[in-house]
Design an enzyme around this catalytic site. Structure first.
Site, PDB file in Angstrom:
ATOM      1  N   SER A   1      50.590  62.000  37.763  1.00 55.44           N
ATOM      2  CA  SER A   1      50.913  60.576  37.732  1.00 55.44           C
ATOM      3  C   SER A   1      51.713  60.183  38.975  1.00 55.44           C
ATOM      4  O   SER A   1      51.189  60.239  40.087  1.00 55.44           O
ATOM      5  CB  SER A   1      51.662  60.233  36.443  1.00 55.44           C
ATOM      6  OG  SER A   1      51.423  58.885  36.083  1.00 55.44           O
TER       7      SER A   1
ATOM      8  N   LYS B   1      60.283  35.253  25.741  1.00 55.08           N
ATOM      9  CA  LYS B   1      61.483  35.827  26.338  1.00 55.08           C
ATOM     10  C   LYS B   1      61.843  37.156  25.678  1.00 55.08           C
ATOM     11  O   LYS B   1      62.455  38.035  26.304  1.00 55.08           O
ATOM     12  CB  LYS B   1      62.648  34.834  26.220  1.00 55.08           C
ATOM     13  CG  LYS B   1      63.942  35.305  26.859  1.00 55.08           C
ATOM     14  CD  LYS B   1      63.785  35.512  28.348  1.00 55.08           C
ATOM     15  CE  LYS B   1      65.086  35.939  28.992  1.00 55.08           C
ATOM     16  NZ  LYS B   1      64.922  36.268  30.426  1.00 55.08           N
TER      17      LYS B   1
END
Length: 362
Positions: A163, A219
């Site tokens: 990765s 949010k």
């Protein structure tokens, strides 16, 4: 005839007052030699402590002033006194905050290259990856260093170069035969993950109710206190796709064969981890070999005589400030509420792991 004078025995004489004897004081005690030694010891201790503090403060000041050069060069192989150098730079462990340490190493390499000493770099990767920003920072610094100095870069993969570790290795650019993996290396894991945990059921059992007030429902997207909505999942997926597209672009930079065959890269970019043999067959690496093989390739690319080169390994030097305050700083970070808030912040990772990422943000 009787005499009028009194009899001598009957005449009274004034009493004689007794004089008080001076008080008797005990003789002064002899001074013990241990008291003097104790005073000398206390004097030396306090004076030595003061002197040591002054030396530490001066050393810390000098260490801070010359912080950019605090890099050790440990001899690894070949001729220790040769002027021409090949440097081994390590990327180890989970990549989170790469800037402080890695920048110190790459800046030192840049100075050595300008001075004409450094001729090649071997990047030794033993990492499962980490944060997207940390992995990209290492890639960016290596790419910039290679383009500015013209110093060849070779990659040597250790046990794991997956990765974000594989991402950083792509800084080699177009140079051929520059990515080496050991026979037991695990690499690949091309993908992105944003960890999320739904603990709403646990909160219900504990009688805890989330009641945040936000300017907009989005949010609080990624909140662990409730299931993720379809809208939130779609937004996160778009972010993941963008991160994956960036990963693929970086791979095409370091593996030119995928520029002409993007579909082949798409088939590999599933997050799967590959063995060294599988990675070689898929074109993710160039050779199967050990660190010494990568060093030999770096010497070859730099056109150096193996008998006239010194291979050194860079390592950050521990300054007095790090030694004196290092443990205290780590304890402070562990107790810092900001570290815990950071750990629970949704963020993307180029990381291969089977463990929860609750502590990856520290």
């Amino acid at each position: 005839m009787a005499s009028d004078s009194p009899h001598p025995s009957s005449v009274s004489t004034p009493p004689i007052l007794a004089t008080a004897a001076p008080p008797a004081y005990p003789p002064p005690a002899s001074r013990s030699p241990w008291a003097g030694l104790l005073l000398v010891f206390l004097f030396l201790f306090l004076g030595g402590s003061l002197l040591l503090n002054l030396i530490l403060l001066a050393a810390i000041g000098l260490s801070s002033a010359g912080g950019e050069s605090r890099v050790q060069e440990k001899h690894y192989s070949h001729q220790s006194r040769a002027r021409s150098q090949v440097a081994i730079i390590d990327v180890s462990g989970v990549i989170i905050d790469a800037e402080p340490t890695f920048k110190r190493l790459i800046d030192h390499a840049r100075r050595q290259a300008r001075d004409g000493n450094l001729k090649a770099v071997v990047l030794r990767v033993n990492s499962p990856g980490g944060s997207v920003s940390g992995s990209d920072y290492i890639f960016h610094q290596l790419k910039k260093f290679r383009e500015e100095t013209g110093v060849p870069l070779v990659v040597s993969m250790g046990a794991v170069a997956a990765s974000g570790g594989y991402y950083a290795a792509m800084a080699v650019g177009d140079a051929s035969e520059t990515i080496y993996a050991e026979p037991s290396t695990f690499t690949g894991s091309i993908g992105v993950v944003i960890p999320h945990y739904n603990i709403a059921g646990l909160l219900d059992k504990l009688g805890v109710e989330a009641d945040s007030i936000a300017s907009h429902p989005l949010k609080t997207m990624g909140s662990m206190s409730r299931p993720m909505t379809d809208e939130e999942r779609a937004i996160f997926k778009a972010l993941i796709d963008e991160g994956l597209a960036q990963f693929k672009e970086v791979i095409r930079h370091g593996r030119p064969r995928f520029r002409a065959d993007p579909a082949a890269l798409d088939r590999l970019a599933t997050g799967q981890v590959f063995s060294a043999k599988q990675a070689l067959a898929a074109g993710l690496i160039d050779r199967i070999g050990f660190l010494d093989d990568a060093v030999s390739r770096a010497i070859e690319l730099a056109r150096l005589d193996p008998d006239e080169v010194s291979v050194v390994r860079y390592a950050p030097e521990m300054g007095l400030w790090d030694i004196v305050l290092g443990a205290e700083s780590r304890q402070a970070k562990a107790a810092d509420p900001r570290a815990w808030l950071d750990a629970f912040t949704p963020q993307p990772y180029y990381l291969w792991t089977a463990l929860p990422l609750l502590d990856a943000g520290r």
